[in-house]
Design an enzyme around this catalytic site. Structure first.
Site, PDB file in Angstrom:
ATOM      1  N   HIS A 183       7.708  -1.045 -14.715  1.00  0.00           N
ATOM      2  CA  HIS A 183       7.739   0.113 -13.820  1.00  0.00           C
ATOM      3  C   HIS A 183       6.876  -0.272 -12.626  1.00  0.00           C
ATOM      4  O   HIS A 183       5.717  -0.642 -12.794  1.00  0.00           O
ATOM      5  CB  HIS A 183       7.194   1.351 -14.527  1.00  0.00           C
ATOM      6  CG  HIS A 183       7.517   2.638 -13.833  1.00  0.00           C
ATOM      7  ND1 HIS A 183       7.062   3.862 -14.279  1.00  0.00           N
ATOM      8  CD2 HIS A 183       8.245   2.906 -12.711  1.00  0.00           C
ATOM      9  CE1 HIS A 183       7.508   4.819 -13.485  1.00  0.00           C
ATOM     10  NE2 HIS A 183       8.222   4.262 -12.520  1.00  0.00           N
ATOM     11  N   LEU A 184       7.412  -0.186 -11.434  1.00  0.00           N
ATOM     12  CA  LEU A 184       6.826  -0.824 -10.256  1.00  0.00           C
ATOM     13  C   LEU A 184       5.379  -0.395 -10.012  1.00  0.00           C
ATOM     14  O   LEU A 184       5.080   0.794  -9.892  1.00  0.00           O
ATOM     15  CB  LEU A 184       7.682  -0.508  -9.028  1.00  0.00           C
ATOM     16  CG  LEU A 184       7.312  -1.249  -7.742  1.00  0.00           C
ATOM     17  CD1 LEU A 184       7.389  -2.760  -7.932  1.00  0.00           C
ATOM     18  CD2 LEU A 184       8.229  -0.813  -6.601  1.00  0.00           C
ATOM     19  N   HIS A 185       4.488  -1.400  -9.894  1.00  0.00           N
ATOM     20  CA  HIS A 185       3.072  -1.124  -9.672  1.00  0.00           C
ATOM     21  C   HIS A 185       2.347  -2.379  -9.208  1.00  0.00           C
ATOM     22  O   HIS A 185       2.792  -3.502  -9.428  1.00  0.00           O
ATOM     23  CB  HIS A 185       2.406  -0.608 -10.952  1.00  0.00           C
ATOM     24  CG  HIS A 185       2.380  -1.608 -12.081  1.00  0.00           C
ATOM     25  ND1 HIS A 185       3.500  -1.935 -12.819  1.00  0.00           N
ATOM     26  CD2 HIS A 185       1.366  -2.354 -12.599  1.00  0.00           C
ATOM     27  CE1 HIS A 185       3.181  -2.823 -13.745  1.00  0.00           C
ATOM     28  NE2 HIS A 185       1.890  -3.107 -13.627  1.00  0.00           N
ATOM     29  N   LEU A 186       1.215  -2.157  -8.566  1.00  0.00           N
ATOM     30  CA  LEU A 186       0.233  -3.189  -8.263  1.00  0.00           C
ATOM     31  C   LEU A 186      -1.048  -2.872  -9.019  1.00  0.00           C
ATOM     32  O   LEU A 186      -1.358  -1.708  -9.277  1.00  0.00           O
ATOM     33  CB  LEU A 186      -0.108  -3.217  -6.763  1.00  0.00           C
ATOM     34  CG  LEU A 186       0.893  -3.773  -5.758  1.00  0.00           C
ATOM     35  CD1 LEU A 186       0.358  -3.559  -4.346  1.00  0.00           C
ATOM     36  CD2 LEU A 186       1.148  -5.253  -6.000  1.00  0.00           C
TER      37      LEU A 186
END
Length: 292
Positions: A209-212
């Site tokens: 799940h898109l994250h930094l």
């Protein structure tokens, strides 16, 4: 709930995220030095992040209470920084299985829409007249807002996640808006040890799940001063060899170069994915490479 999040279980008294609106005047262009050198005072961003993070620790929203970590610089040419964080190893949520570098988002698996609302510290938003912000510009513009949430299994004090609209269900594949937002977050910090990282699928990403990631580490790292072999100086592209893992180095001296840098990094990431290679991205301040 914060924008882009599905309703999660909200405990009575859960704190609300702080709206953090910034402009280019908030960027710290001259990185602070180590050891209390002039300019090392925390920025407005550092204070908001760390105060919120400490508040959530006191409220018990983490999986464990993080104290001082045993840290040492290992002997040898790489000057590796080693830390002992036993609780992260034993109490962290097990990583999700990764079967493909282009694995789609699975709403049935744990994802960031299931966070407690109190885990979100900040809503980062570029001021309307800030240039480069908002979602209506080019592909390298920062997102309309980025959520800054605690990592409930922290590596270090101030370990947070940057999330672009979790409700959209984007998989863990680097996008230009997320990277641009992360680069701007790096410029908002005055701390020399504030770094950001992206773990791609197949390269230690534990959640699709898109994250930094972003965190503070109170040690300089070799990658920030290692000699680099120029590949395309006009584009700020070099090759790092004398570091723990060989890497492409993309460099810009200030905000004016963020759009081109973002575009080039994302093109490189897409090319690596096309060739079947997993990748990581690390964002930090550092010395300009030769020819920059």
């Amino acid at each position: 709930p914060a924008p882009g999040m599905a309703a999660a279980s909200e405990a009575p008294g859960d704190p609300s995220p702080q709206d953090f609106v910034y402009g280019e005047e908030d960027f710290v262009l001259q990185g602070a030095g180590w050891g209390g050198e002039p300019g090392s005072a925390p920025s407005r961003f550092d204070r908001a992040l760390l105060e919120g993070w400490s508040d959530r620790m006191e409220r018990g929203l983490f999986r464990y209470r993080l104290g001082p970590l045993p840290t040492r610089v290992l002997p040898g040419p790489m000057s590796l920084v080693a830390q002992l964080n036993v609780q992260r190893g034993t109490e962290r949520r097990p990583p999700q299985a990764v079967l493909s570098l282009r694995q789609p988002f699975d709403p049935r698996a744990f994802n960031f829409t299931r966070m407690r609302p109190g885990e979100v510290l900040l809503r980062l938003r570029r001021a309307a007249d800030g240039g480069g912000g908002g979602g209506g510009g080019g592909g390298a513009a920062a997102p309309d807002h980025l959520l800054v949430a605690i990592n409930v299994s922290p590596l270090e004090r101030g370990h947070v996640l940057l999330l672009p609209e979790p409700g959209r269900g984007l998989p863990q594949a680097l996008t230009a808006p997320l990277l641009r937002g992360g680069l701007e977050a790096a410029l908002l910090s005055a701390h020399p040890g504030f770094r950001l990282g992206f773990n791609g699928l197949g390269a230690c990403a534990s959640l699709n799940h898109l994250h930094l990631h972003a965190f503070y580490l109170g040690r300089p790292l070799l990658v920030e001063s290692a000699p680099a072999q120029p590949l395309c100086p006009a584009r700020g592209l070099s090759l790092l060899r004398d570091v723990p893992a060989p890497a492409f180095l993309f460099y810009t001296a200030g905000p004016a170069g963020l759009e081109a840098l973002t575009r080039d990094v994302c093109r490189a990431a897409e090319h690596l994915t096309d060739t079947g290679l997993a990748y990581n991205v690390f964002v930090t301040r550092g010395d300009p490479p030769e020819g920059a």
